[in-house]
Write a protein that holds these residues in place. Structure first.
Motif, PDB file in Angstrom:
ATOM      1  N   TRP A   1      -1.174   3.684   5.284  1.00 55.45           N
ATOM      2  CA  TRP A   1      -1.956   4.166   4.133  1.00 55.45           C
ATOM      3  C   TRP A   1      -3.311   4.631   4.643  1.00 55.45           C
TER       4      TRP A   1
ATOM      5  N   ASP B   1     -17.425   3.335   0.314  1.00 51.71           N
ATOM      6  CA  ASP B   1     -17.675   4.421  -0.642  1.00 51.71           C
ATOM      7  C   ASP B   1     -16.534   5.427  -0.542  1.00 51.71           C
ATOM      8  N   ALA B   2     -15.371   5.021  -1.080  1.00 53.30           N
ATOM      9  CA  ALA B   2     -14.142   5.771  -0.819  1.00 53.30           C
ATOM     10  C   ALA B   2     -14.179   7.216  -1.339  1.00 53.30           C
TER      11      ALA B   2
ATOM     12  N   VAL C   1     -17.049  -4.488  -8.259  1.00 57.77           N
ATOM     13  CA  VAL C   1     -15.987  -4.162  -9.230  1.00 57.77           C
ATOM     14  C   VAL C   1     -16.024  -5.161 -10.394  1.00 57.77           C
TER      15      VAL C   1
ATOM     16  N   LEU D   1      -6.829   5.995   3.999  1.00 59.35           N
ATOM     17  CA  LEU D   1      -7.976   6.271   3.127  1.00 59.35           C
ATOM     18  C   LEU D   1      -9.274   6.288   3.950  1.00 59.35           C
ATOM     19  N   THR D   2      -9.489   5.234   4.718  1.00 62.27           N
ATOM     20  CA  THR D   2     -10.765   5.048   5.426  1.00 62.27           C
ATOM     21  C   THR D   2     -10.989   6.107   6.506  1.00 62.27           C
TER      22      THR D   2
ATOM     23  N   PHE E   1      -9.159   3.002  11.311  1.00 64.43           N
ATOM     24  CA  PHE E   1      -8.759   1.632  10.935  1.00 64.43           C
ATOM     25  C   PHE E   1      -7.442   1.648  10.158  1.00 64.43           C
TER      26      PHE E   1
ATOM     27  N   PHE F   1      -7.784  10.035  -6.044  1.00 67.31           N
ATOM     28  CA  PHE F   1      -8.712   8.884  -6.072  1.00 67.31           C
ATOM     29  C   PHE F   1      -8.209   7.802  -7.024  1.00 67.31           C
TER      30      PHE F   1
ATOM     31  N   TYR G   1     -11.179  -6.078   4.599  1.00 68.12           N
ATOM     32  CA  TYR G   1     -10.351  -4.905   4.261  1.00 68.12           C
ATOM     33  C   TYR G   1      -9.872  -4.921   2.798  1.00 68.12           C
ATOM     34  N   GLU G   2      -9.329  -3.788   2.393  1.00 70.98           N
ATOM     35  CA  GLU G   2      -8.956  -3.534   0.985  1.00 70.98           C
ATOM     36  C   GLU G   2     -10.125  -3.820   0.036  1.00 70.98           C
ATOM     37  N   GLY G   3     -11.321  -3.497   0.520  1.00 72.22           N
ATOM     38  CA  GLY G   3     -12.551  -3.710  -0.251  1.00 72.22           C
ATOM     39  C   GLY G   3     -13.204  -5.007   0.176  1.00 72.22           C
TER      40      GLY G   3
ATOM     41  N   GLY H   1     -16.035   4.177   4.267  1.00 68.79           N
ATOM     42  CA  GLY H   1     -15.195   2.995   4.071  1.00 68.79           C
ATOM     43  C   GLY H   1     -15.309   2.502   2.647  1.00 68.79           C
TER      44      GLY H   1
ATOM     45  N   LEU I   1       0.841  -1.210   0.000  1.00 70.89           N
ATOM     46  CA  LEU I   1       0.000   0.000   0.000  1.00 70.89           C
ATOM     47  C   LEU I   1       0.874   1.259   0.000  1.00 70.89           C
TER      48      LEU I   1
HETATM   49  N1  CAA Z   1      -8.211   2.229 -11.729  1.00 70.05           N
HETATM   50  C1  CAA Z   1      -8.137   3.504 -12.224  1.00 70.05           C
HETATM   51  N2  CAA Z   1      -9.171   4.372 -12.145  1.00 70.05           N
HETATM   52  C2  CAA Z   1     -10.299   3.959 -11.575  1.00 70.05           C
HETATM   53  C3  CAA Z   1     -10.446   2.644 -11.044  1.00 70.05           C
HETATM   54  C4  CAA Z   1      -9.336   1.791 -11.165  1.00 70.05           C
HETATM   55  N3  CAA Z   1      -9.407   0.528 -10.681  1.00 70.05           N
HETATM   56  N4  CAA Z   1     -11.680   2.521 -10.521  1.00 70.05           N
HETATM   57  C5  CAA Z   1     -12.306   3.685 -10.723  1.00 70.05           C
HETATM   58  N5  CAA Z   1     -11.472   4.556 -11.359  1.00 70.05           N
HETATM   59  C6  CAA Z   1     -11.762   5.920 -11.803  1.00 70.05           C
HETATM   60  C7  CAA Z   1     -12.963   5.894 -12.772  1.00 70.05           C
HETATM   61  O1  CAA Z   1     -12.552   5.664 -14.089  1.00 70.05           O
HETATM   62  C8  CAA Z   1     -13.531   7.288 -12.577  1.00 70.05           C
HETATM   63  O2  CAA Z   1     -12.750   8.197 -13.310  1.00 70.05           O
HETATM   64  P1  CAA Z   1     -13.469   9.327 -14.270  1.00 70.05           P
HETATM   65  O3  CAA Z   1     -14.273  10.172 -13.320  1.00 70.05           O
HETATM   66  O4  CAA Z   1     -12.321  10.058 -14.884  1.00 70.05           O
HETATM   67  O5  CAA Z   1     -14.329   8.594 -15.224  1.00 70.05           O
HETATM   68  C9  CAA Z   1     -13.267   7.589 -11.095  1.00 70.05           C
HETATM   69  O6  CAA Z   1     -12.181   6.725 -10.699  1.00 70.05           O
HETATM   70  C10 CAA Z   1     -14.474   7.278 -10.231  1.00 70.05           C
HETATM   71  O7  CAA Z   1     -14.820   5.935 -10.465  1.00 70.05           O
HETATM   72  P2  CAA Z   1     -16.199   5.291  -9.991  1.00 70.05           P
HETATM   73  O8  CAA Z   1     -17.320   6.221 -10.341  1.00 70.05           O
HETATM   74  O9  CAA Z   1     -16.246   3.890 -10.510  1.00 70.05           O
HETATM   75  O10 CAA Z   1     -16.005   5.310  -8.408  1.00 70.05           O
HETATM   76  P3  CAA Z   1     -17.024   4.903  -7.261  1.00 70.05           P
HETATM   77  O11 CAA Z   1     -17.206   6.064  -6.378  1.00 70.05           O
HETATM   78  O12 CAA Z   1     -18.246   4.265  -7.869  1.00 70.05           O
HETATM   79  O13 CAA Z   1     -16.169   3.859  -6.406  1.00 70.05           O
HETATM   80  C11 CAA Z   1     -15.323   1.705  -5.758  1.00 70.05           C
HETATM   81  C12 CAA Z   1     -15.597   2.728  -6.873  1.00 70.05           C
HETATM   82  C13 CAA Z   1     -14.678   0.561  -6.515  1.00 70.05           C
HETATM   83  C14 CAA Z   1     -16.551   1.233  -5.037  1.00 70.05           C
HETATM   84  C15 CAA Z   1     -14.300   2.305  -4.737  1.00 70.05           C
HETATM   85  O14 CAA Z   1     -14.902   3.299  -3.945  1.00 70.05           O
HETATM   86  C16 CAA Z   1     -13.683   1.248  -3.840  1.00 70.05           C
HETATM   87  O15 CAA Z   1     -12.765   0.527  -4.242  1.00 70.05           O
HETATM   88  N6  CAA Z   1     -14.148   1.140  -2.567  1.00 70.05           N
HETATM   89  C17 CAA Z   1     -13.509   0.264  -1.584  1.00 70.05           C
HETATM   90  C18 CAA Z   1     -12.506   1.031  -0.777  1.00 70.05           C
HETATM   91  C19 CAA Z   1     -11.465   0.142  -0.180  1.00 70.05           C
HETATM   92  O16 CAA Z   1     -11.074  -0.884  -0.724  1.00 70.05           O
HETATM   93  N7  CAA Z   1     -10.934   0.554   0.970  1.00 70.05           N
HETATM   94  C20 CAA Z   1      -9.852  -0.163   1.567  1.00 70.05           C
HETATM   95  C21 CAA Z   1      -9.239   0.648   2.638  1.00 70.05           C
HETATM   96  S1  CAA Z   1      -7.548   0.299   2.859  1.00 70.05           S
HETATM   97  C22 CAA Z   1      -7.437  -1.083   3.786  1.00 70.05           C
HETATM   98  O17 CAA Z   1      -8.374  -1.754   4.026  1.00 70.05           O
HETATM   99  C23 CAA Z   1      -6.033  -1.419   4.140  1.00 70.05           C
HETATM  100  C24 CAA Z   1      -5.815  -2.101   5.408  1.00 70.05           C
HETATM  101  O18 CAA Z   1      -6.482  -1.996   6.389  1.00 70.05           O
HETATM  102  C25 CAA Z   1      -4.603  -2.921   5.519  1.00 70.05           C
END
Ligand code: CAA
Length: 385
Positions: free
Chosen positions: A125, A135-136, A374, A127-128, A158, A234, A364-366, A133, A95
């Motif tokens: 890292w 809805d990043a 996705v 983000l959350t 978190f 993002f 985590y990580e989605g 969470g 990350l």
């Molecule tokens: N790669 C590149 N760009 C991307 C992308 C990708 N995989 N996914 C989306 N985008 C871009 C889109 O193309 C779009 O760009 P444009 O506006 O230029 O068209 C922009 O990003 C917005 O995309 P979406 O409208 O698809 O975004 P969304 O709001 O609908 O959200 C989501 C998408 C996949 C649900 C995202 O919010 C997500 O992944 N949520 C989960 C968050 C997550 O995994 N959190 C983990 C926290 S970290 C953790 O857990 C670590 C730990 O503890 C160890």
């Protein structure tokens, strides 16, 4: 299992080295670290000295050869020994370090990367948030540009490694701009003013990893620390999650493999109805299902890592690998505990720990629901009519 066709000579050697190191130096401490919720400082130092924190990074910065296929091999072996240690490693390497390395200018790399590869600087890292969470893009942590610097206000939660980290990558909303295009990514020095870390104790699993909430109160960050363009945050987060989900999948495979090996061993020792458990078909079927799912999860993970290493699109494949591997870890750790019966229900038995550790890989990580979202969105795009 015969992996010789799937892994190169070098990858097989890496697997052997990591397996020996993890079983000798990490596994013996896993129970105590888990029970005491103790950060695995020595384990991370040992992994840094093996050079694996710099996997795939330019040797001029102190990195070593390889890519995501090698990182997946490394993390599977660490997770098999201690899932908590693998979580801290992932948050640091796949990350935070990956974010800084892949989205920085040369002068930023020179400043931040070598210390992270050597394990002198641990990364977190961010983000959350408490209200954001899955809805990043709805995050609300604020950044204002002020006389060429950036000032952060808000709370992240978190956050793995936050308590021990010296560098944070923080995703926050710049000048109140709405939506995913209003998000900036900044490297923040932990010693900047206005940072308060509140450790979050009492996790169900991966208890050797640390988790905390971070409050930013008028925390000033120099313009030097912006990664990419201001509006890139993002997309940086999404691309890093695409690749790090491959590594979470390999963590899940490692947890599943570790608990299956305990079940394979116990089922040949424990007797019921005058024969070992392993000679009962009910148990054999569980073992067969577990082994088959693990192999399938490992192959999905390897395919996603191969695509990533070839710079090919891998969003769908990494989501599939993470989804399937985490649900496999849930399935296998449940069966391994079931095979151990009452003995598996006690804390001094590693299958009890594997069972608790597996759960987070579905969150985590989605979460699994986000992985399905996705996958569905992307396959619908591929087959648009
Ligand atoms: N790669 C590149 N760009 C991307 C992308 C990708 N995989 N996914 C989306 N985008 C871009 C889109 O193309 C779009 O760009 P444009 O506006 O230029 O068209 C922009 O990003 C917005 O995309 P979406 O409208 O698809 O975004 P969304 O709001 O609908 O959200 C989501 C998408 C996949 C649900 C995202 O919010 C997500 O992944 N949520 C989960 C968050 C997550 O995994 N959190 C983990 C926290 S970290 C953790 O857990 C670590 C730990 O503890 C160890």
């Amino acid at each position: 299992m015969n992996n010789s066709l799937l892994l190169t000579e070098e990858q097989l050697l890496l697997k052997k080295t990591l397996s020996e190191f993890s079983q000798k130096h990490i596994a013996p401490h896993a129970h105590l670290l888990d029970q005491n919720e103790q950060f695995p400082t020595e384990n991370l130092q040992g992994l840094a000295s093996l050079g694996v924190m710099g996997t795939g990074i330019d040797p001029e910065l102190g990195g070593s050869s390889g890519g995501y296929q090698e990182l997946a091999v490394v993390v599977e072996e660490i997770a098999k020994a201690c899932a908590g240690t693998s979580t801290s490693f992932i948050a640091h390497v796949s990350l935070t370090l990956a974010t800084i390395y892949n989205f920085s200018r040369p002068d930023q790399r020179e400043k931040f990367v070598p210390g992270m590869i050597e394990g002198r600087d641990i990364g977190a890292w961010c983000l959350t948030e408490p209200d954001c969470g899955s809805d990043a893009s709805a995050l609300s942590c604020q950044v204002e540009k002020n006389n060429g610097s950036y000032v952060i206000n808000g709370t992240k939660t978190f956050i793995t490694n936050a308590n021990e980290a010296s560098l944070f990558t923080v995703f926050a909303r710049l000048n109140n701009q709405p939506g995913s295009k209003g998000i900036i990514c900044l490297v923040v020095d932990r010693h900047s003013p206005g940072i308060t870390i509140n450790p979050l104790k009492g996790k169900m699993g991966i208890r050797a990893s640390s988790t905390a909430e971070i409050d930013f109160n008028n925390t000033k960050v120099p313009a030097f620390n912006v990664l990419g363009q201001e509006e890139d945050g993002f997309k940086i987060a999404m691309q890093i999650l695409d690749s790090s989900r491959i590594i979470i999948a390999s963590q899940a495979v490692g947890i599943a493999q570790g608990s299956l090996e305990k079940a394979l061993s116990y089922s040949q020792q424990r007797q019921t109805f005058n024969r070992p458990l392993a000679q009962h078909q009910a148990i054999q079927f569980m073992l067969a299902d577990c082994a088959t799912k693990i192999e399938a999860a490992r192959l999905l993970t390897r395919r996603a890592a191969l695509l990533k290493d070839q710079n090919l699109p891998h969003t769908i494949e990494s989501a599939m690998a993470k989804l399937f591997a985490s649900e496999t870890a849930h399935f296998v750790t449940d069966k391994a505990l079931q095979i151990h019966g009452g003995y598996g229900f006690f804390k001094d038995n590693p299958v009890e720990r594997y069972y608790r550790d597996a759960k987070i890989t579905e969150i985590y990580e989605g979460s699994s629901e986000i992985q399905r979202l996705v996958i569905a969105r992307n396959i619908l795009k591929l087959y648009q009519i």
